[in-house]
Scaffold this active site. Structure first.
Site, PDB file in Angstrom:
ATOM      1  N   SER A  61      -9.864   1.501   2.982  1.00 23.93           N
ATOM      2  CA  SER A  61      -9.025   2.342   2.154  1.00 23.93           C
ATOM      3  C   SER A  61      -7.954   1.581   1.375  1.00 23.93           C
ATOM      4  CB  SER A  61      -8.329   3.401   3.016  1.00 23.93           C
ATOM      5  OG  SER A  61      -7.404   2.788   3.906  1.00 23.93           O
ATOM      6  N   LYS A  96       0.860  -1.185   0.000  1.00 23.95           N
ATOM      7  CA  LYS A  96       0.000   0.000   0.000  1.00 23.95           C
ATOM      8  C   LYS A  96       0.893   1.230   0.000  1.00 23.95           C
ATOM      9  CE  LYS A  96      -3.894   1.954   2.651  1.00 23.95           C
ATOM     10  NZ  LYS A  96      -4.789   1.750   3.827  1.00 23.95           N
ATOM     11  N   SER A 120     -10.041  -0.901   7.122  1.00 27.07           N
ATOM     12  CA  SER A 120      -9.427  -0.682   5.809  1.00 27.07           C
ATOM     13  C   SER A 120      -8.669  -1.876   5.240  1.00 27.07           C
ATOM     14  CB  SER A 120      -8.482   0.518   5.858  1.00 27.07           C
ATOM     15  OG  SER A 120      -9.220   1.706   5.894  1.00 27.07           O
TER      16      SER A 120
END
Lengths: 485, 95
Positions: free
Chosen positions: A153, A78, A177
């Site tokens: 997210s 990420k 997330s």
């Protein structure tokens, strides 16, 4: 079956048997990326050349017989972890050109374990969102239905694993997330206990809630990834000096006699009937494996969203004060004096959702409102944690839906922030209490969208969670599918 | 109304943000919805509850006061929008 479709543990066997090299695996992953990334947009940045270079180094090590836990395995990160010499944007214009001068601890640990990085994945700006629609770099699509969101997210990390554009990936979970996008993309996602994994080098969102964890294709890979990243870090004062077991030892054991708590507060009006059916079926599978289903109550569940959307924005407003156009990040050229430069840099650099949360956070912490909002929320948070402490006196694990619905359509909730916030209703409590949670695929809707069941356990009980998840996965009564696009 | 347009403008100043008229109106309406939802917390009885500020109760984390290697100045300044020598340069602060 293509190499990119394999799990970590399968590829480890293939590498050991000499069936394929790391370079073969990386090549397979990038062939898949070349075929589908234009449709999915899981990555902010690809590290193609670096990956092939690292793969040939890994192959050299393999030839020498020096095989570590992730040698030669393509992993996606990420874009929220600092990576030395490689941009880290956090999905934001304000960090568009930021190149960290050091590696996050988990990045260093993965490198040391021999991992090959494929790229940095897309995410909601500063991890604020449930759909990966707030990224400055565009929307990520759900590989199961390109008109739908992948969750957020960490949507890019989830979509990349689901579409075989990496073998495993890492995300961060502040209110769901990791688990929410894992459920919506049909992969396994784990949020470890607060303090289990070092956050040194993780761009901070809400420091009392943020935690790092893996996305994988199955539970065994999840244990392998947790082995690689868990542990105390002297550079991260909230990481906890608790011994890290070899999490693979918990796989393949039975769960006979285990008590599985089903909280009635998680089967509420508004939950999609297909999701409810599939999650209740998962409980039946556990029962069939010899576990006992017991009702439990988490009576303060109804307050979780309100508590979270006070505490997380409050912490965010403080953490994001560092973006001032001075030390790093975007600076507006418009400001005539210092104050104006701050305001213009921040207003041009942050997107609408980030500004909304900074505004909520600043408001609830401002003079006259602190007691009514922040203090009250922190008190209710203590009640939410107490609910879990009490529930775990009567059960080993708790079983709930991960999300109230399958993946929703792109744009469906962007106009109404509160509706977006309510999509986190089943994942937030875990972060507030600091306990670990895992999302595991439990079937598909009639329309072919994946659904995830969530298992929760007490602090530092990741072993228990993985034992239960691995037994469930082996006993689950549905055929695993792949997105077809 | 939980929050007025004037208050939104004040909070924006505290947060070092600025909004045009249209944005201020949109934010005011959205913040009102969100703050109204937060009212729900008043139903929870928190008498005698200590506020929880951390997920895992921990003592303060101390370490020896020893100097460890730190980032060289050049690297620390490498992302600065306007570095000068060993400093961060900013627009003028005082007239």
């Amino acid at each position: 079956m293509e190499l990119c479709e394999r799990t970590i543990h399968e590829l480890q066997q293939i590498i050991r048997d000499g069936g394929a090299s790391s370079t073969d695996i990386v090549a397979s992953v990038f062939r898949r990326i070349d075929a589908v990334e234009k449709n999915v947009h899981a990555y902010i940045m690809l590290l193609r050349e670096e990956a092939f270079r690292e793969a040939s180094k890994a192959d050299e090590e393999i030839r020498k017989g020096n095989i570590r836990s992730l040698t030669g395995i393509p992993i996606a990160l990420k874009d929220i972890y600092c990576t030395q010499g490689i941009p880290t944007t956090c999905g934001s214009r304000i960090l568009q050109n930021f190149v960290a001068p050091y590696d996050a601890t988990i990045v260093r640990k993965l490198r040391e374990a021999g991992a090959v990085f494929t790229g940095k994945t897309n995410m909601d700006e500063f991890a604020m969102g449930s759909s990966t629609e707030t990224s400055w770099f565009g929307v990520t699509k759900n590989p199961w239905d390109l008109d739908r969101i992948p969750g957020g997210s960490s949507g890019g990390s989830a979509a990349a694993v689901a579409a075989d554009m990496c073998i495993a990936s890492l995300g961060s979970d502040t209110g769901g997330s990791i688990r929410q996008p894992a459920a919506l993309c049909g992969v396994v996602g784990l949020k470890p206990t607060y303090g289990r994994v070092s956050r040194f080098g993780l761009v901070a969102f809400a420091s009392s809630l943020d935690q790092i964890g893996p996305f994988t294709k199955d539970v065994e890979d999840c244990a392998i990834m947790l082995n690689a990243i868990a542990g105390y870090d002297p550079r991260e004062s909230t990481s906890v000096p608790v011994d890290v077991p070899d999490y693979r030892q918990f796989l393949g054991r039975d769960i006979r006699g285990w008590k599985v708590g089903i909280p009635k507060e998680y089967f509420i009006e508004g939950i999609d009937p297909e999701v409810e059916t599939l999650v209740r079926q998962a409980a039946k599978v556990a029962e069939g494996l010899g576990a006992e289903i017991v009702p439990v109550s988490l009576p303060h569940t109804q307050y979780c969203v309100a508590v979270y959307y006070i505490i997380a924005p409050a912490e965010a407003s403080s953490n994001l004060a560092r973006y001032d156009g001075v030390k790093y990040g975007y600076r507006s050229t418009e400001g005539r004096d210092l104050l104006e430069m701050y305001k213009k840099s921040r207003s041009e650099g942050f997107g609408a959702e980030v500004k909304r949360r900074i505004m909520i956070g600043t408001y609830v912490l401002s003079a006259g409102y602190y007691d009514a909002y922040y203090k009250k929320a922190s008190q209710v948070r203590a009640l939410i944690r107490r609910d879990f402490d009490e529930a775990f006196q009567t059960c080993d694990v708790i079983l709930t839906p991960t999300t109230p619905t399958p993946a929703f359509r792109i744009g469906e909730k962007t106009g109404d922030p509160l509706q977006m916030y309510l999509s986190d209703v089943f994942t937030i409590s875990t972060n507030l209490a600091g306990i670990p949670g895992i999302a595991v695929p439990c079937g598909y809707t009639a329309a072919g969208l994946p659904v995830g069941v969530q298992f929760l356990a007490g602090h530092f009980q990741e072993g228990k969670l993985l034992q239960f998840a691995s037994a469930y996965e082996a006993g689950a009564d549905f055929q695993k599918r792949r997105p077809n696009f | 109304m939980k929050i007025t347009k004037d208050e939104v403008a004040h909070v924006a100043h505290l947060a070092r943000l600025e909004f045009d008229v249209e944005e201020t109106e949109k934010f005011t309406s959205q913040l009102n919805d969100i703050l109204l939802y937060m009212e729900k917390l008043n139903e929870a009885d928190t008498t005698g509850m200590e506020p929880m500020t951390h997920a895992i109760a921990q003592k303060n984390a101390f370490r020896e006061d020893a100097v460890l290697p730190s980032l060289p100045i050049r690297e620390a300044l490498s992302n600065a929008p306007d570095p000068k020598g060993e400093f961060f340069r900013v627009p003028k602060v005082i007239e």
